[in-house]
Write a protein that holds these residues in place. Structure first.
Motif, mmCIF file in Angstrom:
data_model
loop_
_atom_site.group_PDB
_atom_site.id
_atom_site.type_symbol
_atom_site.label_atom_id
_atom_site.label_comp_id
_atom_site.label_asym_id
_atom_site.label_seq_id
_atom_site.Cartn_x
_atom_site.Cartn_y
_atom_site.Cartn_z
ATOM 1 N N TYR A 98 -28.937 4.617 -87.204
ATOM 2 C CA TYR A 98 -28.454 3.318 -86.743
ATOM 3 C C TYR A 98 -29.205 2.180 -87.435
ATOM 4 C CZ TYR A 98 -26.959 -0.429 -83.641
ATOM 5 O OH TYR A 98 -26.421 -1.601 -83.136
ATOM 6 N N TYR B 209 -27.802 1.842 -90.741
ATOM 7 C CA TYR B 209 -26.502 1.164 -90.667
ATOM 8 C C TYR B 209 -26.701 -0.349 -90.562
ATOM 9 C CZ TYR B 209 -22.402 -0.832 -88.402
ATOM 10 O OH TYR B 209 -21.344 -1.643 -88.071
ATOM 11 N N LYS C 79 -25.063 -1.699 -93.603
ATOM 12 C CA LYS C 79 -23.675 -1.889 -93.170
ATOM 13 C C LYS C 79 -22.737 -0.806 -93.720
ATOM 14 C CE LYS C 79 -24.732 -5.560 -90.876
ATOM 15 N NZ LYS C 79 -24.826 -5.481 -89.401
ATOM 16 N N ASN D 156 -20.638 2.472 -93.378
ATOM 17 C CA ASN D 156 -20.031 3.162 -92.245
ATOM 18 C C ASN D 156 -20.511 4.597 -92.089
ATOM 19 O OD1 ASN D 156 -18.519 0.934 -91.501
ATOM 20 N ND2 ASN D 156 -16.766 1.525 -92.767
ATOM 21 N N PHE E 249 -23.064 4.881 -89.503
ATOM 22 C CA PHE E 249 -22.533 4.707 -88.151
ATOM 23 C C PHE E 249 -21.912 6.011 -87.653
ATOM 24 C CE2 PHE E 249 -19.334 3.344 -85.036
ATOM 25 C CZ PHE E 249 -20.121 2.558 -84.209
ATOM 26 N N GLU F 289 -19.334 -2.245 -81.533
ATOM 27 C CA GLU F 289 -19.961 -1.030 -82.075
ATOM 28 C C GLU F 289 -20.387 -0.060 -80.979
ATOM 29 O OE1 GLU F 289 -22.096 -3.200 -85.938
ATOM 30 O OE2 GLU F 289 -23.230 -2.685 -84.110
#
Length: 403
Positions: free
Chosen positions: A147, A150, A154, A156, A159, A202
């Motif tokens: 996390y 992420y 950023k 994916n 995530f 999220e």
């Protein structure tokens, strides 16, 4: 290895869950497709922990019921978790402090050493049936690290790794339902804007999964959770809540008189003893007096990390248990307390006149942890040694009556 070396020679603790959760038909049926389907879809003795059962089945496939390999497996996972704690705290320190890389590494180092050697964290390593705690923590920490990646990139893919890790973590132990709240705590550490919708969107998959997982946990326990009304009323639970939080903090920070069983201070239907009133009075007063210190960002993070992961076992919620607290439940939450302690050490160490005292006390504290953990581990050698310890604990209670 020096601290935990005796553990590899220990037996299964028959009479204390190993005979049920380790040596069972799921374990013996191995990795056949039919058995894998049963492990994933069925509840067993009031629990749903398919990842933990798969872990036992895998070891059985290779080593049968030789306890040495089950204990070595637990020790190896504990080492992996220590490495993950170092990685996680190192990243959190970068977000919370304006330190050099070396100082951030020092915070991570001290946190990891305390976590790895802590007497309160011995139970899941020495007791095979508690391996679910080790497995849940391992995938939980992997998810938190993903996390953070992420947030920083950023991308994916990180995530999705958080979601996968979360699902596997819950498959080991239900305490993983705290993940969405812990993610918000990490958002706070990284100064994300809570006014932005994406920060909340999220968390939706995790909230939905947490609700489903919580329902699965309740269903697995069936009438054990709700039947008979044999639970403490809400007023008694408030006293037990403050008492439990205090006990976990003490066992993490200053471990003394550790045991497998910590009996409730009073039984259902009995009047709560007057000394319990100290906890709901003293704890809020202490927090108020220390609020300026506690509101510092790094202190706030550590305290909330501890509280988030201990809340579900704090007796605020009425569940069927025979012990008020359990060392193994503090495994992940202890990171928050040790992070605060490590941060204080690094800050104090920067004052030249305090440096020798700080390092000396740190060494003494760590050695105390190491010796206590090593010596206490022999309690878990077999069923006889464990029952002998529990007998001693019960006989020292004020309400003990000789048969």
């Amino acid at each position: 290895m020096a601290i935990f070396w005796p553990v590899h020679n220990f037996s299964f603790v028959i009479g204390w869950d190993d005979q049920t959760f380790v040596t069972n038909h799921y374990t013996e049926d191995g990795l056949a497709r039919k058995n894998l389907n049963a492990i994933i879809t069925e509840f067993y003795h009031g629990q749903y922990a398919p990842v933990n059962q798969l872990y036992y089945s895998l070891i059985f496939e290779i080593f049968d019921y030789n306890p040495i390999y089950y204990h070595i497996g637990g020790f190896v996972i504990h080492l992996i978790n220590a490495a993950l704690v170092y990685k996680f705290v190192g990243k959190i320190s970068m977000a919370l402090f304006s330190y050099t890389a070396i100082k951030n590494a020092q915070v991570a180092f001290f946190t990891t050493i305390f976590f790895a050697c802590a007497p309160v964290n011995l139970e899941p390593v020495a007791w095979v049936s508690a391996s679910k705690v080790l497995l849940y923590a391992m995938f939980y920490l992997m998810s938190l690290i993903s996390y953070i990646k992420y947030i920083n990139t950023k991308k994916n893919i990180y995530f999705y790794l958080v979601i996968i890790g979360f699902i596997i973590s819950f498959g080991a132990k239900e305490q993983a339902v705290t993940m969405p709240v812990c993610m918000l705590l990490i958002d706070f550490a990284y100064k994300r804007d809570f006014k932005e919708g994406i920060v909340w969107y999220e968390k939706l998959p995790f909230v939905v999964l947490s609700l489903l997982f919580a329902l699965a946990s309740l269903q697995s326990q069936g009438m054990v959770v709700f039947g008979g009304g044999k639970f403490y009323p809400i007023t008694d639970r408030m006293f037990l809540f403050f008492y439990t939080i205090s006990e976990y903090f003490t066992k993490i920070f200053i471990p003394v008189n550790l045991s497998y069983v910590y009996p409730y201070p009073f039984q259902i239907g009995e009047k709560s003893p007057m000394w319990l009133w100290v906890y709901p009075f003293f704890i809020p007063v202490a927090l108020f007096c220390l609020k300026r210190f506690l509101l510092r960002k790094w202190m706030f993070f550590g305290a909330l990390f501890f509280l988030i992961h201990i809340l579900v076992v704090s007796n605020l919620f009425s569940l069927a248990r025979y012990s008020a607290i359990a060392d193994r439940y503090a495994y992940l939450s202890s990171i928050g307390i040790y992070f605060i302690l490590a941060s204080i050490i690094v800050k104090a160490n920067s004052i030249l006149s305090f440096r020798s005292y700080v390092l000396g006390m740190s060494v003494i504290y760590t050695c105390f942890f190491a010796f206590y953990t090593h010596n206490h581990s022999f309690v878990w050698e077999n069923s006889i040694t464990l029952k002998r310890k529990i007998k001693t604990v019960m006989e020292h209670r004020s309400d003990y009556k000789k048969p």
